[in-house]
Design a protein around this motif. Structure first.
Motif, PDB file in Angstrom:
ATOM      1  N   VAL A  52       0.829  -1.207   0.000  1.00  0.00           N
ATOM      2  CA  VAL A  52       0.000   0.000   0.000  1.00  0.00           C
ATOM      3  C   VAL A  52       0.866   1.260   0.000  1.00  0.00           C
ATOM      4  O   VAL A  52       0.632   2.189  -0.786  1.00  0.00           O
ATOM      5  CB  VAL A  52      -0.962   0.002   1.208  1.00  0.00           C
ATOM      6  N   CYS A  55       2.415   1.855  -3.357  1.00  0.00           N
ATOM      7  CA  CYS A  55       1.444   2.427  -4.300  1.00  0.00           C
ATOM      8  C   CYS A  55       1.354   3.942  -4.125  1.00  0.00           C
ATOM      9  O   CYS A  55       1.329   4.695  -5.102  1.00  0.00           O
ATOM     10  CB  CYS A  55       0.064   1.806  -4.086  1.00  0.00           C
ATOM     11  N   PHE A 145      -8.532   3.172  -1.752  1.00  0.00           N
ATOM     12  CA  PHE A 145      -7.210   3.671  -2.146  1.00  0.00           C
ATOM     13  C   PHE A 145      -7.252   5.176  -2.410  1.00  0.00           C
ATOM     14  O   PHE A 145      -6.299   5.896  -2.095  1.00  0.00           O
ATOM     15  CB  PHE A 145      -6.689   2.922  -3.377  1.00  0.00           C
ATOM     16  N   VAL A 151      -3.114   9.927  -3.611  1.00  0.00           N
ATOM     17  CA  VAL A 151      -3.541   8.868  -4.539  1.00  0.00           C
ATOM     18  C   VAL A 151      -4.690   9.368  -5.407  1.00  0.00           C
ATOM     19  O   VAL A 151      -5.699   9.856  -4.899  1.00  0.00           O
ATOM     20  CB  VAL A 151      -3.967   7.598  -3.774  1.00  0.00           C
ATOM     21  N   ALA A 156      -4.952   4.368  -7.880  1.00  0.00           N
ATOM     22  CA  ALA A 156      -6.001   3.533  -7.281  1.00  0.00           C
ATOM     23  C   ALA A 156      -6.366   2.364  -8.192  1.00  0.00           C
ATOM     24  O   ALA A 156      -6.532   1.226  -7.733  1.00  0.00           O
ATOM     25  CB  ALA A 156      -7.233   4.379  -6.978  1.00  0.00           C
ATOM     26  N   ALA A 159      -3.420  -0.158  -8.359  1.00  0.00           N
ATOM     27  CA  ALA A 159      -3.371  -0.991  -7.156  1.00  0.00           C
ATOM     28  C   ALA A 159      -4.417  -2.098  -7.215  1.00  0.00           C
ATOM     29  O   ALA A 159      -4.115  -3.273  -6.959  1.00  0.00           O
ATOM     30  CB  ALA A 159      -3.587  -0.121  -5.919  1.00  0.00           C
TER      31      ALA A 159
END
Length: 231
Positions: A52, A55, A145, A151, A156, A159
């Motif tokens: 996470v 990302c 996300f 983000v 998003a 991911a």
């Protein structure tokens, strides 16, 4: 109306996307150049927070460099378990980022990194895998996300696509996973005459939805890999 050769390209994109989706889970290459970082990023069961946080870092630098950042930070703070990251203050993250310079925008990204850790702590009880737990709708995964600082739509969807395609995370559907409007993906669609050169990111997203509405993001991986080869 699309030409016959363009239809063949689309068929290949869909076929490759389906193949990647249906094959057994394999080691996902994050191109960090660090074997231990690759191992930890692929250990989604024990270190979901690394995925996470990586990302969140993946913007305006090469992907491999971004994916390595949580590993580099973990080395600095003495471990990769979530509680190690949760103990670090914003000022400490800023000091580490400004010293190591793992990103182009170190002051700002230190803030996003700290914010992501705090969100995982408060919203997901220190367990980032709660973001995609219990076979959620793909829209829910993407929305969660999007709640992380820094983000946007591109990250998003990227991911969610990696979780579904590479990590085989069960989801109720894939219809909300759009193609990531990445420069390489866009380059491929323009080169093949499927998208006009001046097209916006939104045009690319809606083209993918038009082509394969049940999972627009399935077109992503082959287009991205081929786009990287176009000069």
């Amino acid at each position: 109306m699309m030409r016959e050769d363009q239809n063949k390209i689309i068929e290949l994109l869909i076929e490759e996307g389906r193949r990647r989706l249906s094959r057994p889970r394999q080691q996902c290459p994050f191109e960090t150049g660090i074997p231990e970082a690759e191992r930890l990023l692929n250990d989604l069961e024990n270190f979901p927070h690394l995925f996470v946080c990586a990302c969140v870092m993946d913007r305006q630098i090469k992907a491999g460099r971004a994916w390595a950042i949580p590993y580099l930070i973990g080395k600095e703070i003495g471990g990769f378990e979530f509680h190690k990251f949760a103990e670090i203050k914003l000022s400490q993250f800023k000091e580490i980022f400004n010293r190591l310079k793992p990103h182009r925008f170190n002051e700002r990204m230190a803030g996003y990194f700290y914010s992501a850790v705090q969100d995982i702590h408060t919203k997901y009880s220190d367990n980032a895998s709660q973001i995609w737990a219990d076979k959620p709708k793909s829209a829910l995964v993407i929305r969660r996300f999007l709640e992380f600082g820094g983000v946007g739509i591109k990250i998003a969807n990227m991911a969610a696509n990696i979780l579904a395609r590479d990590f085989k995370v069960p989801m109720l559907d894939f219809s909300s996973i759009d193609i990531a409007p990445d420069v390489q993906v866009k380059k491929f669609f323009v080169e093949r005459g499927l998208l006009r050169k001046e097209a916006s990111n939104e045009e690319l997203i809606y083209l993918a939805r038009e082509i394969y509405p049940e999972y627009p993001g399935i077109l992503d991986i082959m287009a991205w890999e081929m786009g990287r080869k176009i000069k």
